[in-house]
Write an enzyme that holds these catalytic residues in place. Sequence first.
Site, PDB file in Angstrom:
ATOM      1  N   ALA A  10       0.861  -1.185   0.000  1.00 45.79           N
ATOM      2  CA  ALA A  10       0.000   0.000   0.000  1.00 45.79           C
ATOM      3  C   ALA A  10       0.896   1.232   0.000  1.00 45.79           C
ATOM      4  O   ALA A  10       2.056   1.159   0.415  1.00 45.79           O
ATOM      5  CB  ALA A  10      -0.855  -0.010   1.254  1.00 45.79           C
ATOM      6  N   GLY A  61       0.433  -5.237   0.501  1.00 41.77           N
ATOM      7  CA  GLY A  61      -0.664  -5.243  -0.463  1.00 41.77           C
ATOM      8  C   GLY A  61      -0.247  -5.834  -1.807  1.00 41.77           C
ATOM      9  O   GLY A  61      -1.090  -6.369  -2.537  1.00 41.77           O
ATOM     10  N   GLU A 100      -0.510  -9.440  -1.418  1.00 39.39           N
ATOM     11  CA  GLU A 100      -1.935  -9.766  -1.274  1.00 39.39           C
ATOM     12  C   GLU A 100      -2.631  -9.798  -2.640  1.00 39.39           C
ATOM     13  O   GLU A 100      -3.478 -10.651  -2.887  1.00 39.39           O
ATOM     14  CB  GLU A 100      -2.602  -8.755  -0.329  1.00 39.39           C
ATOM     15  CG  GLU A 100      -2.071  -8.916   1.084  1.00 39.39           C
ATOM     16  CD  GLU A 100      -2.674  -7.938   2.060  1.00 39.39           C
ATOM     17  OE1 GLU A 100      -2.408  -6.731   1.923  1.00 39.39           O
ATOM     18  OE2 GLU A 100      -3.419  -8.375   2.954  1.00 39.39           O
ATOM     19  N   GLU A 153       3.670  -5.988   7.203  1.00 39.62           N
ATOM     20  CA  GLU A 153       2.818  -4.982   7.854  1.00 39.62           C
ATOM     21  C   GLU A 153       3.102  -4.818   9.345  1.00 39.62           C
ATOM     22  O   GLU A 153       3.015  -3.700   9.862  1.00 39.62           O
ATOM     23  CB  GLU A 153       1.340  -5.331   7.638  1.00 39.62           C
ATOM     24  CG  GLU A 153       0.818  -4.991   6.242  1.00 39.62           C
ATOM     25  CD  GLU A 153       1.057  -6.079   5.214  1.00 39.62           C
ATOM     26  OE1 GLU A 153       1.877  -6.984   5.465  1.00 39.62           O
ATOM     27  OE2 GLU A 153       0.425  -6.031   4.136  1.00 39.62           O
TER      28      GLU A 153
HETATM   29  C1  3H9 Z   1       0.465  -2.568   3.228  1.00 39.20           C
HETATM   30  O1  3H9 Z   1       0.756  -2.963   2.134  1.00 39.20           O
HETATM   31  C2  3H9 Z   1      -0.890  -2.769   3.831  1.00 39.20           C
HETATM   32  C3  3H9 Z   1      -1.680  -3.759   3.036  1.00 39.20           C
HETATM   33  O2  3H9 Z   1      -2.009  -4.868   3.824  1.00 39.20           O
HETATM   34  C4  3H9 Z   1      -2.898  -3.144   2.410  1.00 39.20           C
HETATM   35  C5  3H9 Z   1      -3.928  -2.703   3.369  1.00 39.20           C
HETATM   36  C6  3H9 Z   1      -5.199  -2.161   2.824  1.00 39.20           C
HETATM   37  N1  3H9 Z   1       4.602   3.467   0.056  1.00 39.20           N
HETATM   38  O3  3H9 Z   1      13.289   1.813   0.773  1.00 39.20           O
HETATM   39  P1  3H9 Z   1      13.742   2.571  -0.407  1.00 39.20           P
HETATM   40  C7  3H9 Z   1       9.416   4.897  -1.049  1.00 39.20           C
HETATM   41  S1  3H9 Z   1       1.552  -1.722   4.187  1.00 39.20           S
HETATM   42  C8  3H9 Z   1       5.093   4.671  -0.256  1.00 39.20           C
HETATM   43  O4  3H9 Z   1      14.775   3.625  -0.228  1.00 39.20           O
HETATM   44  P2  3H9 Z   1      14.923   0.188  -1.514  1.00 39.20           P
HETATM   45  C9  3H9 Z   1      10.433   5.255   0.007  1.00 39.20           C
HETATM   46  O5  3H9 Z   1       9.894   6.124   0.963  1.00 39.20           O
HETATM   47  C10 3H9 Z   1       3.004  -1.586   3.178  1.00 39.20           C
HETATM   48  N2  3H9 Z   1       6.402   4.910  -0.506  1.00 39.20           N
HETATM   49  O6  3H9 Z   1      14.211   1.602  -1.605  1.00 39.20           O
HETATM   50  C11 3H9 Z   1      11.524   5.887  -0.828  1.00 39.20           C
HETATM   51  O7  3H9 Z   1      11.122   7.223  -1.115  1.00 39.20           O
HETATM   52  P3  3H9 Z   1      12.200   8.399  -1.144  1.00 39.20           P
HETATM   53  C12 3H9 Z   1       3.766  -2.855   3.158  1.00 39.20           C
HETATM   54  C13 3H9 Z   1       7.230   3.876  -0.439  1.00 39.20           C
HETATM   55  O8  3H9 Z   1      15.196  -0.229  -2.901  1.00 39.20           O
HETATM   56  C14 3H9 Z   1      11.459   5.102  -2.140  1.00 39.20           C
HETATM   57  O9  3H9 Z   1      10.175   4.481  -2.162  1.00 39.20           O
HETATM   58  N3  3H9 Z   1       4.960  -2.691   2.397  1.00 39.20           N
HETATM   59  C15 3H9 Z   1       6.783   2.594  -0.117  1.00 39.20           C
HETATM   60  O10 3H9 Z   1      16.032   0.218  -0.516  1.00 39.20           O
HETATM   61  C16 3H9 Z   1      12.522   4.029  -2.239  1.00 39.20           C
HETATM   62  O11 3H9 Z   1      12.436   3.208  -1.069  1.00 39.20           O
HETATM   63  C17 3H9 Z   1       6.120  -2.303   2.972  1.00 39.20           C
HETATM   64  O12 3H9 Z   1       6.204  -2.093   4.149  1.00 39.20           O
HETATM   65  C18 3H9 Z   1       5.410   2.399   0.136  1.00 39.20           C
HETATM   66  N4  3H9 Z   1       4.908   1.194   0.427  1.00 39.20           N
HETATM   67  O13 3H9 Z   1      13.823  -0.798  -0.902  1.00 39.20           O
HETATM   68  C19 3H9 Z   1       7.296  -2.187   2.030  1.00 39.20           C
HETATM   69  N5  3H9 Z   1       7.853   1.748  -0.107  1.00 39.20           N
HETATM   70  O14 3H9 Z   1      13.147   8.020  -2.235  1.00 39.20           O
HETATM   71  C20 3H9 Z   1       8.047  -0.923   2.296  1.00 39.20           C
HETATM   72  C21 3H9 Z   1       8.910   2.499  -0.433  1.00 39.20           C
HETATM   73  O15 3H9 Z   1      11.382   9.612  -1.404  1.00 39.20           O
HETATM   74  N6  3H9 Z   1       9.123  -0.704   1.398  1.00 39.20           N
HETATM   75  N7  3H9 Z   1       8.557   3.777  -0.635  1.00 39.20           N
HETATM   76  O16 3H9 Z   1      12.842   8.380   0.199  1.00 39.20           O
HETATM   77  C22 3H9 Z   1      10.303  -1.374   1.466  1.00 39.20           C
HETATM   78  O17 3H9 Z   1      10.489  -2.299   2.234  1.00 39.20           O
HETATM   79  C23 3H9 Z   1      11.408  -0.926   0.563  1.00 39.20           C
HETATM   80  O18 3H9 Z   1      11.116   0.388   0.141  1.00 39.20           O
HETATM   81  C24 3H9 Z   1      11.637  -1.807  -0.692  1.00 39.20           C
HETATM   82  C25 3H9 Z   1      12.675  -1.088  -1.619  1.00 39.20           C
HETATM   83  C26 3H9 Z   1      12.198  -3.151  -0.271  1.00 39.20           C
HETATM   84  C27 3H9 Z   1      10.377  -1.984  -1.462  1.00 39.20           C
END
Ligand code: 3H9
Length: 686
Positions: A62, A101, A104, A124
Amino acid sequence: MADVRLERAGDIAVIEIDNPPVNALSHAVRAALASRLDEAMADNAVKAAVIVCAGRTFVAGADINELGKPRTPPLTVDLATQLDGCTKPVVAAIHGTALGGGLELALACHWRVATPDARLGLPEVKLGIIPGGGGTQRLPRAIGAKAALDMIVSGEPIGAAAALDAGLVDALATHDDLRTTAVALARRIVAEKRPPKRLRDRAVASAPAELFSRARSDVARRHRGFEAPLKAVDAVAAAAMRFDDGLNREQTLFAELLRGPQFGTLRHVFFAEREAAKIPDLAADLPKRDIGQAAVIGAGTMGGGIALCFADAGIPVTLIDSDRVGLERGLGTLRKNFEASARRRNLPAAELDKRLAMIKPSLRLADAATADIVIEAVFEDLALKQSIFGKLDAIVKPGAILASNTSYQDIDRIAASTKRPADVLGLHFFSPAHVMRLVEVVRAKATAPTVLAASLALVRKLRKLPVVVGVAPGFVGNRMLFERSREAERLLRDGALPHDVDLAMVEFGFPMGPFAAADLAGLDVAWSTRKVHGIAFPVADALCEAGRYGQKTGKGYYRYEAGSREGLADPETDRIVAAVREQLGVTPKPIAAGVIVERLIYPMVNQAARLLEAGVALRPGDIDLIWINGYGFPAWRGGPMFYADQIGLANVRDRLTHLARELGETALEPAPLLERRVKEGRGFYS
Ligand code: 3H9
C-alpha cells in the site's frame, strides 16, 4: 506519474502497473487497476490476464503516505476480491519485492510466477498493522498456518526458491523471460481449460489450536506491549473459519490497528530509515568503489561475526588472526553460528557449505593485500589498532577502504597512523554481528565522500542498516548507553535491586534489562575501560573484584545455573549492593518502576541532545534508529527522541532539573538544545 496499462499478447491481456519508485498501491493505481481488469474481463477476445510491474519491483505494498487517511474505494481488499472473482485465469508475474498489499494482490491472482531473486513477504507488523488485503486469510491457505504465521508475525520476506518450495509461487522464470513465461502459462491454462485456482476455496492445512496458543505466548514474551504481532496471530487463527468470516475478522483487526497510536509511531520509524540513507553533503553521482573482496583482522567474536556477514552476502573474505589457536577457535564459533542461522532460515546444507567456502582463514596480515575493504576487529586498544593500520598502509592496494570496528576509539587518531586518512572510517557492527541490523558508520575528519558512499552501499548489501555518525567517544549509541549504565548503577545505590531495574525496562518493552544485558556482554570489558578513564561504578567494580564477570563466569548481577542463561536473583549480589550503600552512607528507599524508567531514559535523551547539537548525530531520527536496531529500544515507542517528544520535552526537562538537584549530579542538568526546544515550544522532530 502512476499509470496502469493494458496491452494484448494475442488473446492474453497484459496489465502493467507503473508507479515509480516501488509501484505502491496508491488510490490512483487501485482505481486504474480495477478498471483495466474490468476491461480485460469484458473483452471477449481476452482469454486470460497477466499482471506485471514496470521498473525495479512488483508492487511493494500500500502507499504508506496514504495509509491512515480516509480510505477511498476501491480498497486493496476490494481489488483482491475482484481479482479472485475473475472468471478468466489471472497470473501474477513477480520481480523485485512483492510486499504487503503487493503480495496480497498476487495471492488473489490464480497463479504466480516469480524471478529467482524475487522476495515475497507481508511486512505490515513492522508498521504496527496487519495485512488488510486478505493476506492473513489467503497466505495460510497457500502455505499452511505455521509457515504463514512465521511470515506474518515476523514480517520477514522469503526468497523465491523458498516460496516455490512452500507452494506460494507456481513457477520461476529469469528476469528477461518473466513476462513471456507468465503469458505462456496463461495460454497453457486456457488451452487446458483449467478453471481459476482460487485460494479462498481452499481449506487451511493443519491449524491446531496449540499452534496459536504457543504463538500468542511467544509473542507476548518477545514483543511485550507491541500490539500488531498478537493481532496477526488472531487474524491467522481466523483463517480456520469460512473465508468471508475470516476476512471480516481481519478487516476489523486491521482497522483497529490503523486507528491506534503504534501505527503512527512505526510509520515514523519507516520514514526515519529512508531519511537516514540521505547524507546531505554526499553527491549522488560519486564515482563507485566496488567491493568484491574483503579482509577482516581479528577472529574473535566480532571479527568472526563480520566475516560471516560477508560470506552470507556472497562476498569472499579473508579472516586474519596472528594467533593460530585463536583463528581455529574463531572459525569453529563462526561455523556453529552460521549453522544455527542457516537452520532458522531453512538454508539448504549445500548453500551453507558454498557460503562458508567464501571465508579464507589466514595467519598473515599480508593476505589483506588484494582486499577492497579491510575491517579491523581486534582488542580495544588504540595503540594496537594504530600499529595494525600502520602496517596495513604498507600492504593493501591503493583505493582500498580501511575500516575499524572499534566501539569507542578515536577514528581520527587511527586514520592519522596511515598515509591515506581519506580511506579510513569506522564501521561499528553490533554483537552478535551476524544478527544485529545496525552498523554505525563513523565518518572521520578526513574520510573521502567516495569512501563513505561505498561503505554505505556495502553495509546495505550486507542487509544491514547503516547510520552515519561523527567521531566522539562511544559515537552515538555507546555514548548514550554510558549515561544509562551510570544511572542504572546509581539506582542500585539508591534503593533498587538489579531485577527491579530490569523488570521495569522489560515492562517498558526492552527485550532485556540493563543488568541482564551487562551479564550477557561480560562485566570485565566495561570495567577495564572504566579503569583506563578513572571512572568508578562502585557496585559493578565490586562485582568484578569478586570475579563476577557475568554469564561467562556463572555469576554477575545474577547467578546462572550450569548451561542456563536465565539470571537468578543472588543474595551475594544483594550483600555487595548493601555494602556499597553502607560505605557511601546511603539509606536505601524504594523506587517505583515509572521512576526507574525516567531515570534511565531521560539522561540518555539529554546526552543525545548534546550529540545532536555537536553534529555527532545528524538527525533525531538517526538516534532513534540506532537505539531501536542496536540496543533493543521498543520500535513501537519510536526510539528515545520520538518517545521524549511524546512525553513532552518540557516534562523531560523538568524531571532532569529535579533529578540533577536531588542527586547532586550536574551531568543531569538539561542540555542547551533541550532547554532551547522547550523555550521555543518545539519537540526534537517539530
Ligand atoms: C500494506 O501494504 C498494507 C496492506 O495490507 C494493504 C492494506 C489495505 N509506500 O526503501 P527505499 C518509497 S503496508 C510509499 O529507499 P529500496 C520510500 O519512501 C506496506 N512509498 O528503496 C523511498 O522514497 P524516497 C507494506 C514507499 O530499494 C522510495 O520508495 N509494504 C513505499 O532500498 C525508495 O524506497 C512495505 O512495508 C510504500 N509502500 O527498498 C514495504 N515503499 O526516495 C516498504 C517504499 O522519497 N518498502 N517507498 O525516500 C520497502 O520495504 C522498501 O522500500 C523496498 C525497496 C524493499 C520496497
